[in-house]
Enzyme design. Sequence first.
Site, PDB file in Angstrom:
ATOM      1  N   ASP A 285       0.728  -1.295  -0.083  1.00 42.96           N
ATOM      2  CA  ASP A 285       0.154   0.421  -0.303  1.00 42.96           C
ATOM      3  C   ASP A 285       1.191   1.060  -0.193  1.00 42.96           C
ATOM      4  O   ASP A 285       1.070   2.443   0.412  1.00 42.96           O
ATOM      5  CB  ASP A 285      -0.954  -0.137   1.476  1.00 42.96           C
ATOM      6  CG  ASP A 285      -2.230   0.956   1.255  1.00 42.96           C
ATOM      7  OD1 ASP A 285      -2.511   1.369  -0.286  1.00 42.96           O
ATOM      8  OD2 ASP A 285      -2.529   1.710   2.063  1.00 42.96           O
ATOM      9  N   ALA A 319      -3.050   7.660   5.231  1.00 40.12           N
ATOM     10  CA  ALA A 319      -3.047   7.238   4.075  1.00 40.12           C
ATOM     11  C   ALA A 319      -2.022   6.686   3.503  1.00 40.12           C
ATOM     12  O   ALA A 319      -2.558   6.259   1.898  1.00 40.12           O
ATOM     13  CB  ALA A 319      -2.581   8.428   2.875  1.00 40.12           C
TER      14      ALA A 319
END
Length: 391
Positions: A285, A319
Amino acid sequence: MTKLTAINNNLHIINARLPGYRGLQQICVEQGRIAQILPMREAISSTQSLDVAGDWVSLGGVDLQINGALGLAFPEIQAQDFSKLAAVCEFLWQQGVDGFLPTLVTTSIDNFQRSLAVIGEFMQKDEPQQAKILGVHLEGPFLNYHKRGAHPAEYLLPLTIDNVQRVVGDYASIVKVITLAPELDATGEAIAYLRSLGITISLSHSQATAKEAQRAFDRGATMVTHAFNAMPGLHHREPGLLGEAIVYPGVWCGLIADGQHVCPTMLKILLKASDYAQKIFLVSDALAPLGLPDGTYPWDTRQITVTSGTARLADSTLAGTTLPLLVGVQNLVSWNICDVESAIALATIAPRKAIHLPEFIGNWATQLLRWRWYETTKELTWCRLVASGEF
């Protein structure tokens, strides 16, 4: 560790431990590709051999969720960014990654279409010593508003066939995975349409109940994106999306092992409950600052601050990370969450299984990694086992 060339040559790698195999193995390389894997007890004659002395050997990692690197954000990629994308592929190869899915988070339809066009054209290239783009992962825009996390609300769309066609356009052939909230598709028509295009459906950024998740799995969804994150937690009376994914046959869950997205205790619980690399695969990610130092960086129209590999928005919303995929493998071992074999498999074998890629046979020998476990220091290291240009 020794590096040798196997490209266009034959090589016999002996005394190797491979994830998923019992006992010491020998890897037979013919014309640069892995041709056979046999137990050491079977005699094979070879003019050139490499003894790895019981170290673990695997293919490189496959990252099914990565948003950018070296300052390049995949949803913002432009036609003139070919050299930057090539640099990212070279960098990921150096980080032990064989292949990846550039992930496009929620953005405008124009941005989706431009990024898909650029990536699709780039995929026609096939350069050695670069991580290969295996397709695209669309993370959005069909997400639940209340579980959108860092995704911009203004670009979220209802999950309809018409909107899917607007987003995917003429690029269905390169879209490998799409993350969506299944509760947005009450009739199942959109999921059925996506499956007809050959796109793997992953669930996340969702408030789906266990029953809603089960319906989506019944309709053909086979993955969950960043397990635990952007979905209801496990509850003893409502297991939710993740609980259903754990018990539903054939469903794979992506997992971020940075210690921030999921606490190590919950990592251990999920891995044990899901039989490790039989149902779980690691993802990074990682965001565009992957490969860059900590600091503040632009992210769409906002900014993210990266501290010790963790990226957050100004309001502290998580995030993503800037840690490479294989750091997750090392973390799992150093945190005593799983053994070396299981940790390696989570980043190398499991993601290949999740998207139906070959695990060993037929792959290039240059993709092989050699892992060494130092018992005294409890440290796991890796390197590319063979390198082209040297013999």
